[in-house]
Design an enzyme around this catalytic site. Structure first.
Site, mmCIF file in Angstrom:
data_model
loop_
_atom_site.group_PDB
_atom_site.id
_atom_site.type_symbol
_atom_site.label_atom_id
_atom_site.label_comp_id
_atom_site.label_asym_id
_atom_site.label_seq_id
_atom_site.Cartn_x
_atom_site.Cartn_y
_atom_site.Cartn_z
ATOM 1 N N VAL A 93 5.415 -7.030 5.556
ATOM 2 C CA VAL A 93 6.607 -7.701 4.811
ATOM 3 C C VAL A 93 7.666 -6.859 4.865
ATOM 4 O O VAL A 93 8.731 -6.794 4.809
ATOM 5 C CB VAL A 93 6.390 -8.244 3.444
ATOM 6 C CG1 VAL A 93 5.438 -9.319 3.441
ATOM 7 C CG2 VAL A 93 5.842 -7.175 2.702
ATOM 8 N N ALA B 153 4.692 4.457 6.173
ATOM 9 C CA ALA B 153 3.790 3.390 5.913
ATOM 10 C C ALA B 153 4.630 1.817 5.932
ATOM 11 O O ALA B 153 5.465 1.722 6.410
ATOM 12 C CB ALA B 153 3.317 3.637 4.357
ATOM 13 N N LYS C 190 0.205 -0.892 0.370
ATOM 14 C CA LYS C 190 0.846 -0.176 1.183
ATOM 15 C C LYS C 190 -0.249 0.809 2.098
ATOM 16 O O LYS C 190 -1.081 1.342 1.471
ATOM 17 C CB LYS C 190 1.648 0.668 0.384
ATOM 18 C CG LYS C 190 2.493 1.751 1.101
ATOM 19 C CD LYS C 190 3.548 2.583 0.213
ATOM 20 C CE LYS C 190 4.539 3.355 0.734
ATOM 21 N NZ LYS C 190 5.444 4.042 -0.050
ATOM 22 N N ASP D 207 14.806 7.324 -4.684
ATOM 23 C CA ASP D 207 15.230 6.665 -3.346
ATOM 24 C C ASP D 207 15.641 5.297 -3.922
ATOM 25 O O ASP D 207 15.035 4.383 -3.475
ATOM 26 C CB ASP D 207 14.038 6.524 -2.360
ATOM 27 C CG ASP D 207 14.245 6.067 -0.938
ATOM 28 O OD1 ASP D 207 15.450 6.068 -0.755
ATOM 29 O OD2 ASP D 207 13.168 5.426 -0.316
#
Length: 510
Positions: free
Chosen positions: A127, A133, A153, A288
Site C-alpha cells: 500500500v 521498505a 513493513k 519525518d
C-alpha cells in the site's frame, strides 16, 4: 575503480535530467564552471520545461534509494548546500515503485522460520513503498472469533548491500573533496557521510523503529488527541515490523478532512503543539512528520506512523529551543545572547553585545508583521546563519529540528493558512520554562541532589580512605577530625553543600 564508474554514471544521470541547475545558487561548495557548461549541453530538452525540484527528484529516484536518502539528509544542511537547494530537497518524497509481493512473503519466511501465512494470515499487496521498505496490509489469522488488521513493513531485498556499496562511494568522494577543497574541509564532508550512514543503518533495523514507537507511546499525555500505532512484538524482527493498522484520513487530503467534519484550525494548532511537546518536553521527536505520515481518525485523534527517522535533544538543547522562542517572543535579545554563551554554543572570546545586536537584526524585522506571517523554522534558520559568523559549531540535531519544523509548519499552514504559529507554541514553551527553569524546578533539582548525597558521600569517603591509607599514618584520630573539619568549613564557605556535608559525615565516622 568500480566506485569511479558508479559515480560517473550518477553524474551522467544528473546531467541528462538537468538536475545540476542548483549550481547557480549560493551554495558553500561550488563545482567548476566547466561542469556547469557541460550540464547545459547534455541536458535533455524535454526536462527543461519541468520545475527544478521535479528534475532533481526524478534524478535521485533514478539513481536509487541511497541517493534519495542522501537528498533528504542534505535538506537539513543548508549550511553546506545553500538555502535554496535545501528548500527544494525538503519536499523530496521518499517514494519508489514497490517490489513484488512474493519477495516480501519470502523475507517474512526467512525472518520467522515459518510460512508467512501461518503467522500473518492474508497478506495483501503493498500500500506504500519507500526507499528502504514497503508496507503491506494484512489480516491476521482468526483469534477470539475475529481477524485483526495490521500494517507489515518489510525491508527491500538486498537493500543493506546496496546502501553499503553506495555509502562507500559517498565516503570516497567526501575524502577527495576534503583533500582538494580547503573551504569544504571546514564543512567536514566525511563527517556528514558518517552521520548519514549511522542514521540509515539504524533505520534498516526495524526492531529499533518498534522500540521508538514504544517509547513515543509512553511519552504521550492522556487527552492530548494524539497516538501512535502499537508494535506487535511477536511479529517484529530486524527486517519486518508489524503494527496496528491505522484507519484514518491523511492530513494531505484537506478536502476529505473538511468533508468529514473535522476542525482544521484546531488540527493545525494541535499538530504544532504535538511536535513541540515531543521536542521540548520529551526530547525525542518524530523527524519525518510529512502529511503522508499523519492521519486523523473519526474521533479527531491524530496518528503518526513511520518512526524510522527519530531524533533526540538533550536538556541543554531543549533549554536552548525554549529560551530562544521565549526570548524572541519577548524581544529580549540580550537574554537569548546570554543563553548561547551560557550553553557554550558561542565561544566566550566573542563579544556578547555584538552578538545581541545580531540577534536584534533577526527579531526586529518580524515584530511589525502579523503573527500568521512569521515562520518559527525560518527564524531558527536565520539564527543558525548568524551564529555561524560568531564561530558557533554546527549542531546537527538542531538542524534536523529546524528541518522538521519546516515540514510541520507546512502541514499546519495547509490545514489553516491563517494559523498563528506563535499562539500555538507559546503555552508549550511557557510550560517547559516553568517546569525546568522556575522555582519548582529548582526545588526538584535540590531534592535530586539530596537523594544522591548519601551515595556521593560514600564514594568520597572511599576515596579519602584510600588516600589516607597511602599517606603517612595519622597517629591521633583527632587530627583526622581536624582535616575533615577543614573540608567541612571549606565546603560551606565555597558554597559546596555536598563537600560540607561529606566533611561532617567523615568526621563523625572517624
Amino acid at each position: 575503480m568500480f566506485a569511479i564508474a558508479r559515480l560517473i554514471r550518477a553524474a551522467f544521470v544528473m546531467l541528462r535530467l538537468d538536475a545540476f541547475d542548483f549550481l547557480n545558487d549560493n551554495a558553500q561548495i561550488k563545482p567548476p564552471r566547466s561542469l556547469q557548461i557541460l550540464a547545459r549541453l547534455l541536458a535533455k530538452r524535454s526536462t527543461k520545461t519541468s520545475a527544478r525540484v521535479i528534475r532533481l527528484s526524478n534524478a535521485l529516484e533514478r539513481l536509487g534509494p541511497s541517493y534519495v536518502k542522501l537528498g533528504q539528509f542534505l535538506a537539513t544542511r543548508a549550511d553546506i548546500i545553500g538555502e535554496t537547494l535545501a528548500e527544494d530537497l525538503s519536499v523530496l518524497q521518499d517514494r519508489l515503485p514497490p517490489f513484488e509481493r512474493e519477495k516480501a512473503v519470502e523475507t517474512i519466511k526467512q525472518e520467522f522460520g515459518t510460512h508467512a501465512e501461518t503467522l500473518f494470515g492474508e497478506i495483501g499487496d503493498a500500500v506504500a513503498a519507500a526507499s528502504i521498505a514497503q508496507v503491506h496490509r494484512c489480516r491476521l489469522p482468526v483469534q477470539g472469533g475475529k481477524r485483526r488488521e495490521v500494517a507489515v513493513k518489510v525491508l527491500r531485498p538486498g537493500i543493506e548491500k546496496r546502501f553499503e556499496r553506495d555509502l562507500s562511494d559517498f565516503f570516497w568522494i567526501a575524502r577527495w573533496i576534503e583533500r582538494l577543497s580547503k573551504p569544504a574541509r571546514r564543512l567536514r564532508p566525511v563527517q556528514v557521510v558518517e552521520t548519514l550512514a549511522a542514521s540509515v543503518r539504524q533505520e534498516m533495523d526495524l526492531r529499533m523503529e518498534a522500540a521508538a514507537l514504544s517509547e513515543a507511546a509512553e511519552n504521550i499525555e492522556p487527552g492530548s488527541g494524539f497516538r501512535v500505532p502499537a508494535p506487535d512484538w511477536q511479529r517484529v524482527s530486524q527486517r519486518v515490523l508489524t503494527t496496528d493498522w491505522v484507519e484514518g484520513i491523511p492530513l494531505s487530503d484537506i478536502d476529505e478532512i473538511r468533508a468529514a467534519g473535522h476542525d482544521t484550525k484546531e488540527l493545525a494548532a494541535r499538530i504544532i503543539q504535538i511536535f513541540l511537546r515531543q521536542a521540548m518536553e520529551d526530547g525525542f521527536f518524530h523527524a519525518d512528520m510529512h502529511p503522508g505520515n499523519l492521519f486523523v481518525e473519526n474521533d479527531g485523534t491524530i496518528v503518526a506512523v513511520d518512526f524510522g527517522i527519530m531524533s533526540r535533544l538533550d536538556v541543554l538543547e531543549r533549554q536552548f529551543l525554549a529560551g530562544v522562542l521565549h526570548g524572541f517572543l519577548q524581544r529580549d535579545y540580550r537574554r537569548v545572547a546570554e543563553l548561547h554563551f551560557r550553553l557554550g554554543y558561542v565561544p566566550n572570546h566573542q563579544n556578547i553585545d555584538d552578538f545581541s545586536l545580531a540577534l536584534r537584526s533577526i527579531g526586529e524585522p518580524i515584530t511589525d508583521k502579523d503573527a500568521t506571517d512569521i515562520s518559527m523554522s525560518r527564524l531558527l534558520l536565520q539564527l543558525f546563519q548568524v551564529t555561524a559568523r560568531f564561530d558557533m559549531p554546527t549542531q546537527p540535531r538542531l538542524l534536523l529540528l529546524q528541518k522538521t519544523m519546516v515540514v510541520v509548519e507546512g502541514v499546519a499552514r495547509s490545514l489553516d493558512p491563517e494559523h498563528n504559529m506563535w499562539e500555538s507554541a507559546t503555552p508549550v514553551a511557557r510550560r517547559w520554562m516553568e517546569r525546568n527553569l522556575g522555582f519548582q524546578a529548582r526545588l526538584s533539582q535540590f531534592s535530586d541532589v539530596l537523594r544522591e548525597a548519601p551515595a556521593a558521600m560514600e564514594t568520597l569517603a572511599q576515596i579519602l580512605r584510600r588516600m589516607e591509607e597511602r599517606a603517612a599514618p595519622v597517629s591521633d584520630v583527632r587530627e583526622s577530625r581536624v582535616v575533615y573539619a577543614i573540608i567541612w568549613l571549606g565546603g560551606l564557605l565555597s558554597g559546596g553543600v555536598l563537600m560540607g556535608v561529606a566533611g561532617w559525615f567523615l568526621g563523625r565516622m572517624s
